[in-house]
Design an enzyme around this catalytic site. Sequence first.
Site, PDB file in Angstrom:
ATOM      1  N   ASP A  89     -35.867  44.726 -11.650  1.00 32.57           N
ATOM      2  CA  ASP A  89     -35.691  45.732 -10.609  1.00 32.57           C
ATOM      3  C   ASP A  89     -37.008  46.031  -9.899  1.00 32.57           C
ATOM      4  O   ASP A  89     -38.100  45.767 -10.421  1.00 32.57           O
ATOM      5  CB  ASP A  89     -35.105  47.009 -11.208  1.00 32.57           C
ATOM      6  CG  ASP A  89     -34.065  47.652 -10.299  1.00 32.57           C
ATOM      7  OD1 ASP A  89     -34.138  47.435  -9.071  1.00 32.57           O
ATOM      8  OD2 ASP A  89     -33.185  48.374 -10.806  1.00 32.57           O
ATOM      9  N   ASP A 108     -26.847  48.589  -4.193  1.00 29.75           N
ATOM     10  CA  ASP A 108     -26.414  49.621  -5.134  1.00 29.75           C
ATOM     11  C   ASP A 108     -25.080  50.231  -4.722  1.00 29.75           C
ATOM     12  O   ASP A 108     -24.451  50.933  -5.519  1.00 29.75           O
ATOM     13  CB  ASP A 108     -27.463  50.731  -5.223  1.00 29.75           C
ATOM     14  CG  ASP A 108     -28.593  50.388  -6.189  1.00 29.75           C
ATOM     15  OD1 ASP A 108     -28.484  49.368  -6.900  1.00 29.75           O
ATOM     16  OD2 ASP A 108     -29.581  51.138  -6.231  1.00 29.75           O
TER      17      ASP A 108
END
Length: 729
Positions: free
Chosen positions: A478, A548
């Site tokens: 990430d 997301d």
Amino acid sequence: MIIFDEQQRVFHLKNKEISYLFSVEEGNILSHLYFGPAIRNYHGERRYPRVDRGFSGNLPGSTDRTYSKDDLLQEYSGNNTGDYRVPAIIIKTENGSRLTDFRYKSYKILPGKPKLAGLPASYVKSDEEAETLEVTLVDETIGTQLILSYTIYNERPVITRNARLINTSNQELRIEKIASMQLDLTKHDYDVISVPGQYALERQPERQELRRGITEFSSRRNSSSHHMNPFVALVDKNTDEFQGNALGVLLVYSGNHQFTLEKDQIDQIRLMTGINDYNFEWVLEPGEDFQTPEAIIGFSQQGLNGMSQVFHKLLRDRVARGKYQYADRPIVINNWEATFFDFDDKKLDQIIDEAKPLGIEMFVLDDGWFGHRNDDNSSLGDWFVNQDKLTGGLKRVADRTHEHGMKFGLWFEPEMISVDSKLYKEHPDYALHEPNRGMTLSRNQLVLDFSRKEVVDNIYNQMCLILDKVPLDYIKWDFNRNLTEVFSSAADAEHQGEVSHRYILGLYDLMERLVTRYPNILFEGCSGGGGRFDAGILYYMPQSWPSDDTDAVERLKIQYGTSLTYPISSMTAHVSVSPNQQTGRSTSFKMRGDVAMSGVFGYELDLADLTEEDRQMVKEQIKFYKAHRHLIQYGDFIRLESPFDSNTVAWEFVSPDKSEALLFMFKQLHTNRFEINNTKMAGLDPTIDYHDEMTDKTYGGDELMNVGLFRDPTHTGDFTSEVHYFKGK
């Protein structure tokens, strides 16, 4: 594939599909001639027309007013030496000059495709696949060489470009701008397509008329960004998904990028891309060189779908690498939406126990397993196990997952550091910052200075201590903020302009070392979702999290837009809870599943909250996806109906031999008009019959492509979907 006509002084790069021509013009200036559908031979028609245009200067030492760099189509333009358009390169010399004027010196043709030092790029598996032309230019005043590299593949309508500057002088040079490629095109009425977006709504294609003046698409966030992907396409006015010329350019780079298009005074087009010159400066000492990232140029006469297929196949076949390049990707359950930071051994065991009977193949432990992290305020940079949560350690979780017949994955955010961390207490200088200036927090975290080798080494060593002891199958990498205060405490004032690019080089170095040392781990990229979904990351990680935003309706647009350039095998998609956590929208489990099954499939929800009906649906979805996984991940993806243009959306997957196809159809909003929607397929074999296993009906390939299928008009309600699997008979 590459020919140099000594008499005409013309380079011709060609295969069965494309030709790319440029010449050595008067004054040894490289002049672009043509790029488009393949031609057998060139007879000189595109030689620069001599005409006197006002306020366009002559070459130095010449009185010929009919030949000027100001409107000559060039391969790589200099700065402030007769061409008033956007320059490809600006170099500041010790006397303060920023003038550049590179002229042709020599060339060589190489088999295959050389690697780029320290940078991701497309590659070949054998030298027979491609040829590479290296053209050397010199600026005699500066005493510098510029090597322009062109690679053409034998079986692909693709040209790749890069540039390398070599300081052959005895003075220090400062590069203020250096493009990877420049493409000058003759007068034509183009539209330009870009893929802007935002966090949780990435890669939303926009099409606009290219007008006179300068148009720029760029990122200054030190990432390819949610906001502007490093890709543009020039298309004809009549180009749509299935017809018309489409010329796409993709930069293989994960940092600050810049695409500049200029339509000049006589409507010629200059398209340029490379590292963004914003806050960029590179000191080049005598004997040193600088390598630009690679730009990939793809061309199709079969519309946007044709162009997309060119990029899909190249990125999948010759950018992605490693064990998982063509492997069927596992179906994942991630604990994040089930537990967030609040988990322990017992909660994780429950997820593992619930996942296996459903057919899920991998359990991924997300954020919160390290340091003393219980929220997003601490511990980034401390890559050791949080023993308060995982009393048995990570290996116990991995072993339990493996005992259940599933793979085990783990979340990392290697580029970040928390103020509340052991690493920051020991090395506060490891964070990017300028002394005596406040530090910008984003998601309560700072960014490590990856321009420094010792910082990269520290994170590499920490990660290896975990990876050497815990049997991992997967890593989710990430990157949850963009860079600010891009200043390195280890660099002097003369080299601060290099930090942003050196950061990206440090990132690539870390990724290369890890994927080399751990070839059996599947790496997945993520950046708050799709903030770094680019070809540079794809070189190290064959799949990435596109957004997301897991709302199925918005994912229709996100996945559609992403597919303009990137293959389905690179695009993960998960079923999440309804109402959706990002949008609050409610959608059926079927709709969420059908959208997610159009990518690398998985789940992002709390399995304990599923009803028995939902559990049965999960089993059916997983069974269906496993049966068709290879077709979805590696078949030809074709967009049929756009969510940006209509209430209905459709796309399909067709096997390379056209023996099978999967058709996905979606309706966004229901209307009491009970609209009759007809969907026509594409890419099938018109001479064979296809059996629809969902309806037990048989259709000819020509029938499916020309007559089409009516959608089921009895489907009421918003956000509905249909899936049809066709098998050739």
